[in-house]
Design a protein around this motif. Structure first.
Motif, PDB file in Angstrom:
ATOM      1  N   THR A   1      92.726  19.111  79.175  1.00  0.00           N
ATOM      2  CA  THR A   1      91.400  18.692  79.593  1.00  0.00           C
ATOM      3  C   THR A   1      91.087  16.914  79.347  1.00  0.00           C
ATOM      4  N   THR A   2      90.668  16.368  80.678  1.00  0.00           N
ATOM      5  CA  THR A   2      90.538  15.125  79.873  1.00  0.00           C
ATOM      6  C   THR A   2      89.236  14.828  80.040  1.00  0.00           C
ATOM      7  N   ILE A   3      88.104  13.861  78.499  1.00  0.00           N
ATOM      8  CA  ILE A   3      87.793  13.823  78.343  1.00  0.00           C
ATOM      9  C   ILE A   3      86.731  12.719  78.186  1.00  0.00           C
ATOM     10  N   PRO A   4      86.058  12.182  79.775  1.00  0.00           N
ATOM     11  CA  PRO A   4      85.637  10.883  78.742  1.00  0.00           C
ATOM     12  C   PRO A   4      85.199  11.299  77.225  1.00  0.00           C
ATOM     13  N   VAL A   5      85.300   9.966  76.311  1.00  0.00           N
ATOM     14  CA  VAL A   5      85.172  10.114  74.931  1.00  0.00           C
ATOM     15  C   VAL A   5      83.409   9.835  74.474  1.00  0.00           C
ATOM     16  N   THR A   6      83.160   9.184  75.793  1.00  0.00           N
ATOM     17  CA  THR A   6      81.259   8.639  75.746  1.00  0.00           C
ATOM     18  C   THR A   6      80.850  10.341  75.711  1.00  0.00           C
ATOM     19  N   GLU A   7      81.470  10.638  76.732  1.00  0.00           N
ATOM     20  CA  GLU A   7      80.705  12.522  77.029  1.00  0.00           C
ATOM     21  C   GLU A   7      81.479  13.512  75.702  1.00  0.00           C
ATOM     22  N   LEU A   8      82.467  12.985  75.146  1.00  0.00           N
ATOM     23  CA  LEU A   8      82.449  14.191  73.901  1.00  0.00           C
ATOM     24  C   LEU A   8      81.792  13.708  72.260  1.00  0.00           C
ATOM     25  N   VAL A   9      81.323  13.095  72.541  1.00  0.00           N
ATOM     26  CA  VAL A   9      80.609  12.384  72.045  1.00  0.00           C
ATOM     27  C   VAL A   9      79.112  12.296  72.097  1.00  0.00           C
ATOM     28  N   ALA A  10      78.787  12.746  72.458  1.00  0.00           N
ATOM     29  CA  ALA A  10      77.285  13.418  73.652  1.00  0.00           C
ATOM     30  C   ALA A  10      77.390  14.655  73.478  1.00  0.00           C
ATOM     31  N   ALA A  11      78.663  15.561  73.241  1.00  0.00           N
ATOM     32  CA  ALA A  11      78.615  16.356  73.314  1.00  0.00           C
ATOM     33  C   ALA A  11      78.718  16.806  71.765  1.00  0.00           C
ATOM     34  N   ILE A  12      79.141  16.519  70.890  1.00  0.00           N
ATOM     35  CA  ILE A  12      78.955  16.881  69.484  1.00  0.00           C
ATOM     36  C   ILE A  12      77.327  16.216  69.229  1.00  0.00           C
ATOM     37  N   ILE A  13      76.927  14.884  69.669  1.00  0.00           N
ATOM     38  CA  ILE A  13      75.605  14.896  68.967  1.00  0.00           C
ATOM     39  C   ILE A  13      74.644  16.718  69.554  1.00  0.00           C
ATOM     40  N   PHE A  14      74.493  16.667  70.537  1.00  0.00           N
ATOM     41  CA  PHE A  14      74.003  17.865  71.054  1.00  0.00           C
ATOM     42  C   PHE A  14      74.121  18.932  70.408  1.00  0.00           C
ATOM     43  N   ALA A  15      75.605  19.524  70.084  1.00  0.00           N
ATOM     44  CA  ALA A  15      75.778  20.800  68.939  1.00  0.00           C
ATOM     45  C   ALA A  15      75.549  20.487  67.631  1.00  0.00           C
ATOM     46  N   VAL A  16      75.540  19.877  67.416  1.00  0.00           N
ATOM     47  CA  VAL A  16      75.054  19.061  66.190  1.00  0.00           C
ATOM     48  C   VAL A  16      72.845  19.124  66.232  1.00  0.00           C
ATOM     49  N   ALA A  17      72.683  18.813  66.739  1.00  0.00           N
ATOM     50  CA  ALA A  17      70.941  18.968  66.853  1.00  0.00           C
ATOM     51  C   ALA A  17      70.761  20.128  67.513  1.00  0.00           C
ATOM     52  N   SER A  18      71.654  20.908  68.760  1.00  0.00           N
ATOM     53  CA  SER A  18      70.923  22.663  68.339  1.00  0.00           C
ATOM     54  C   SER A  18      71.653  22.626  67.242  1.00  0.00           C
ATOM     55  N   LEU A  19      72.491  23.114  66.592  1.00  0.00           N
ATOM     56  CA  LEU A  19      72.464  24.128  65.067  1.00  0.00           C
ATOM     57  C   LEU A  19      71.275  23.286  63.563  1.00  0.00           C
ATOM     58  N   THR A  20      70.465  21.764  64.482  1.00  0.00           N
ATOM     59  CA  THR A  20      69.775  21.799  63.309  1.00  0.00           C
ATOM     60  C   THR A  20      68.586  22.848  64.095  1.00  0.00           C
ATOM     61  N   ASP A  21      68.076  23.021  64.823  1.00  0.00           N
ATOM     62  CA  ASP A  21      67.635  23.579  66.405  1.00  0.00           C
ATOM     63  C   ASP A  21      67.041  25.111  65.531  1.00  0.00           C
ATOM     64  N   PHE A  22      68.285  25.595  65.010  1.00  0.00           N
ATOM     65  CA  PHE A  22      68.998  26.907  65.126  1.00  0.00           C
ATOM     66  C   PHE A  22      68.773  26.621  63.538  1.00  0.00           C
ATOM     67  N   ALA A  23      69.014  26.425  62.510  1.00  0.00           N
ATOM     68  CA  ALA A  23      68.493  25.836  61.170  1.00  0.00           C
ATOM     69  C   ALA A  23      67.343  25.718  60.290  1.00  0.00           C
ATOM     70  N   ASP A  24      66.460  24.954  61.341  1.00  0.00           N
ATOM     71  CA  ASP A  24      65.008  25.099  60.614  1.00  0.00           C
ATOM     72  C   ASP A  24      64.831  26.042  60.639  1.00  0.00           C
ATOM     73  N   GLY A  25      64.407  26.106  62.069  1.00  0.00           N
ATOM     74  CA  GLY A  25      63.607  27.735  62.217  1.00  0.00           C
ATOM     75  C   GLY A  25      63.847  29.207  61.740  1.00  0.00           C
ATOM     76  N   GLN A  26      64.840  29.225  61.132  1.00  0.00           N
ATOM     77  CA  GLN A  26      66.020  30.322  60.455  1.00  0.00           C
ATOM     78  C   GLN A  26      65.106  29.623  59.003  1.00  0.00           C
TER      79      GLN A  26
END
Length: 195
Positions: A36-61
């Motif tokens: 699957t071809t993925i633009p690097v900007t969108e790949l980086v954005a997805a990684i940032i979003f995933a990391v931010a989402s993990l912080t959301d899960f972690a801080d509440g726990q």
């Protein structure tokens, strides 16, 4: 500033970084992952979003487990979550990866439920806990956003639109959980409509 609040602040800081990666005219080319071809900007954005989402899960726990709930956390944690998700969905519409009407419903529901929660806290002094439909909505929302940015990586080769399917699952639970929240909190509006 305890650990959960630090994680919330990190998530807030990641939002403008996420915006800049997608909004600036950056041309970092593309990569191919599992065919699957993925633009690097969108790949980086997805990684940032995933990391931010993990912080959301972690801080509440961490906050609940260690009794570190603060007024800042009660205010900033859900705000950062909504800002991150709404930003991601707006960019997905701009990239023609999500229908505007679906995102409009999701954004309107988030704003309505946030307003409702404020009224419930003011009237009853208690925070409305997320029920299971709301948790399913949040989980499907997070994975939908990631897969849409990544062009359905790992599923595109078998022509299975996982990101779109998760988006519509998210839409269903967005509407269902929104109705449930308002039904359960109907007493706060009793004085507006009489007995």
């Amino acid at each position: 500033m305890n650990l959960p609040n630090k994680l919330t602040v990190i998530r807030i800081i990641l939002i403008p970084v996420f915006i800049l990666v997608l909004a600036l005219p950056l041309d970092w080319g593309s990569v191919t992952v599992a065919g699957t071809t993925i633009p690097v900007t969108e790949l980086v954005a997805a990684i940032i979003f995933a990391v931010a989402s993990l912080t959301d899960f972690a801080d509440g726990q961490i906050a609940r487990r260690n009794h570190l709930v603060t007024n800042f956390g009660k205010f900033a944690d859900p705000l950062a979550d909504k800002m991150l998700v709404m930003t991601a969905f707006i960019f997905l519409v701009a990239l023609d990866k999500a229908p505007a009407w679906v995102v409009t419903i999701i954004v309107c529901r988030e704003l309505a439920v946030t307003g409702l929660r404020l009224i419930v806290v003011e009237n009853n002094g208690e925070v409305m806990a997320a029920a299971m439909p709301g948790k399913i909505k949040t989980t499907s929302q997070m994975f939908s956003i990631i897969f849409l940015f990544l062009n359905n990586v790992f599923f595109a080769n078998i022509h299975f639109p996982i990101g779109e399917i998760l988006l519509y699952i998210c839409l269903f639970f967005t509407i269902y959980s929104g109705i449930e929240y308002f039904y359960n909190a109907r007493a706060v509006f009793a004085d507006s409509f009489g007995n």
